[in-house]
Design a protein around this motif. Structure first.
Motif, PDB file in Angstrom:
ATOM      1  N   PHE A  73       0.833  -1.201   0.000  1.00  0.00           N
ATOM      2  CA  PHE A  73       0.000   0.000   0.000  1.00  0.00           C
ATOM      3  C   PHE A  73       0.869   1.253   0.000  1.00  0.00           C
ATOM      4  N   PHE A  74       0.544   2.187  -0.907  1.00  0.00           N
ATOM      5  CA  PHE A  74       1.225   3.472  -0.992  1.00  0.00           C
ATOM      6  C   PHE A  74       0.231   4.566  -0.626  1.00  0.00           C
ATOM      7  N   ASN A  75       0.356   5.066   0.598  1.00  0.00           N
ATOM      8  CA  ASN A  75      -0.502   6.176   1.014  1.00  0.00           C
ATOM      9  C   ASN A  75       0.038   7.485   0.464  1.00  0.00           C
ATOM     10  N   LYS A  76       1.354   7.565   0.352  1.00  0.00           N
ATOM     11  CA  LYS A  76       2.033   8.715  -0.242  1.00  0.00           C
ATOM     12  C   LYS A  76       3.127   8.210  -1.179  1.00  0.00           C
ATOM     13  N   GLY A  77       3.662   9.145  -1.971  1.00  0.00           N
ATOM     14  CA  GLY A  77       4.823   8.835  -2.783  1.00  0.00           C
ATOM     15  C   GLY A  77       4.486   8.165  -4.097  1.00  0.00           C
ATOM     16  N   LEU A  78       5.545   7.860  -4.834  1.00  0.00           N
ATOM     17  CA  LEU A  78       5.432   7.280  -6.169  1.00  0.00           C
ATOM     18  C   LEU A  78       6.082   5.903  -6.205  1.00  0.00           C
ATOM     19  N   LEU A  79       5.362   4.938  -6.735  1.00  0.00           N
ATOM     20  CA  LEU A  79       5.921   3.627  -7.034  1.00  0.00           C
ATOM     21  C   LEU A  79       6.295   3.636  -8.507  1.00  0.00           C
ATOM     22  N   SER A  80       7.594   3.603  -8.794  1.00  0.00           N
ATOM     23  CA  SER A  80       8.103   3.671 -10.165  1.00  0.00           C
ATOM     24  C   SER A  80       8.696   2.312 -10.537  1.00  0.00           C
ATOM     25  N   ILE A  81       8.122   1.670 -11.547  1.00  0.00           N
ATOM     26  CA  ILE A  81       8.563   0.334 -11.946  1.00  0.00           C
ATOM     27  C   ILE A  81       9.296   0.438 -13.275  1.00  0.00           C
ATOM     28  N   ARG A  82      10.590   0.216 -13.225  1.00  0.00           N
ATOM     29  CA  ARG A  82      11.432   0.304 -14.416  1.00  0.00           C
ATOM     30  C   ARG A  82      11.837  -1.070 -14.920  1.00  0.00           C
ATOM     31  N   ASP A  83      11.621  -2.098 -14.080  1.00  0.00           N
ATOM     32  CA  ASP A  83      11.891  -3.470 -14.492  1.00  0.00           C
ATOM     33  C   ASP A  83      10.655  -4.313 -14.183  1.00  0.00           C
ATOM     34  N   THR A  84      10.663  -5.105 -13.098  1.00  0.00           N
ATOM     35  CA  THR A  84       9.555  -6.030 -12.841  1.00  0.00           C
ATOM     36  C   THR A  84       9.207  -6.060 -11.362  1.00  0.00           C
TER      37      THR A  84
END
Length: 316
Positions: A73-84
């Motif tokens: 869970f991401f309440n704040k911030g950015l989840l950046s997926i550059r691979d897998t």
């Protein structure tokens, strides 16, 4: 002073039209070309995991192949997926969280996706959600867009709530259902799970959900049966590691992957007794495991031979 205003305005424009990954400051970075678990500190360059409930106004970037066995869970911030990233659970975003899957990136969620208010999701790569997608925010808030058409977004469950259907710039709304797309099983700019077939990510996805694949074993063997006789029971020549079976029959194919095959009702045992046959017919056994994973054995052919016509004996 005028130069300062111009500079500030330029910065504002850059932030306005940038992808989410360029707006947030980076705080966590997974090891590049590394396969590991989200929860293990060794998977991250700083030696510490971001945790399963992220609540910082910064970026968590996935550069390797990372797996988590829990909900994320991401309440704040950015989840950046550059691979897998593979999540064996649900993925959720609060009103201050964003998601960006870069070109070539893959996100697989073996659960549901829950999206809060004003969440921006950029699907530049591949997103696979095997469960539901729920939008709990206000209508028209946030974005779920892609720069690909059709978007490489595949959903196995239902869409609930109010998905965003508009965006600015060149991005295409993923949930726009007004345009013709190349996805076979969806009228929107996203596909269903079966639309993964034939895509580059298909084999990897099958390995993920099937736990390394399904062992079909083998069955034996071809036989010829004369009119009025029962066929021999079809047994296995090579056992399968699975124990859920389904038998199929066909009168026009000897290849389990082509032609027309019929499910034999009630034929769910390790072996199969065809009984009396009246025409040439083929059989194969399918083995099954969880998550809808299947594998087909070889086919065996039972050749039907009508009795020879008796030759009369005549005496003068």
């Amino acid at each position: 002073m005028r130069r300062i205003y111009i500079a500030l305005f330029s910065i504002f424009l850059i932030l306005l039209f940038s992808s989410p990954s360029s707006v947030w400051a980076q705080a966590y970075l997974s090891n590049d070309n590394y396969t590991g678990n989200w929860e293990d500190g060794i998977s991250w360059t700083g030696g510490n995991s971001p945790g399963l409930n992220y609540n910082q106004a910064s970026t968590v970037a996935v550069e390797g192949e990372v797996t988590t066995s829990n909900n994320l869970f991401f309440n704040k911030g950015l989840l950046s997926i550059r691979d897998t990233l593979v999540i064996n659970g649900d993925l959720g975003f609060g009103s201050n969280g964003d998601l960006s899957v870069d070109a070539g990136g893959v996100l697989i969620v073996l659960g549901s996706l829950d999206v809060g208010n004003k969440v921006d999701i950029a699907a530049g790569g591949t997103i696979i959600i095997t469960g539901n997608v729920n939008f709990s925010g206000s209508s028209g808030q946030g974005s779920f867009t892609s720069d690909q058409f059709p978007a490489q977004v595949y959903i196995g469950g239902n869409i609930t709530g109010s998905p965003p259907t508009s965006s600015s710039g060149g991005a295409i709304p993923v949930f726009d259902c007004d345009a013709t797309t190349e996805h076979e099983n969806s009228t929107c700019n996203y596909g269903f799970i079966e639309d993964i077939e034939g895509e580059e990510v298909e084999e990897y996805f099958q390995e993920i959900i099937c736990g390394g694949g399904v062992d079909p074993g083998a069955i034996a063997s071809d036989q010829t049966v004369c009119d009025g006789n029962n066929a021999l029971t079809i047994t296995e020549s090579l056992p399968s590691s699975e124990n859920t079976y389904q038998w199929f029959s066909s009168v026009n194919s000897t290849d389990p992957n082509t032609g027309t095959w019929t499910i034999i009702s009630g034929a769910t045992q390790q072996t199969y007794d065809p009984g009396l046959v009246t025409a040439t017919i083929s059989f194969f056994r399918q083995v099954q495991k969880g998550n809808g994973c299947t594998a087909n054995s070889n086919a065996v052919v039972i050749t039907f031979s009508s009795n020879p016509i008796p030759v009369g004996i005549f005496h003068e």
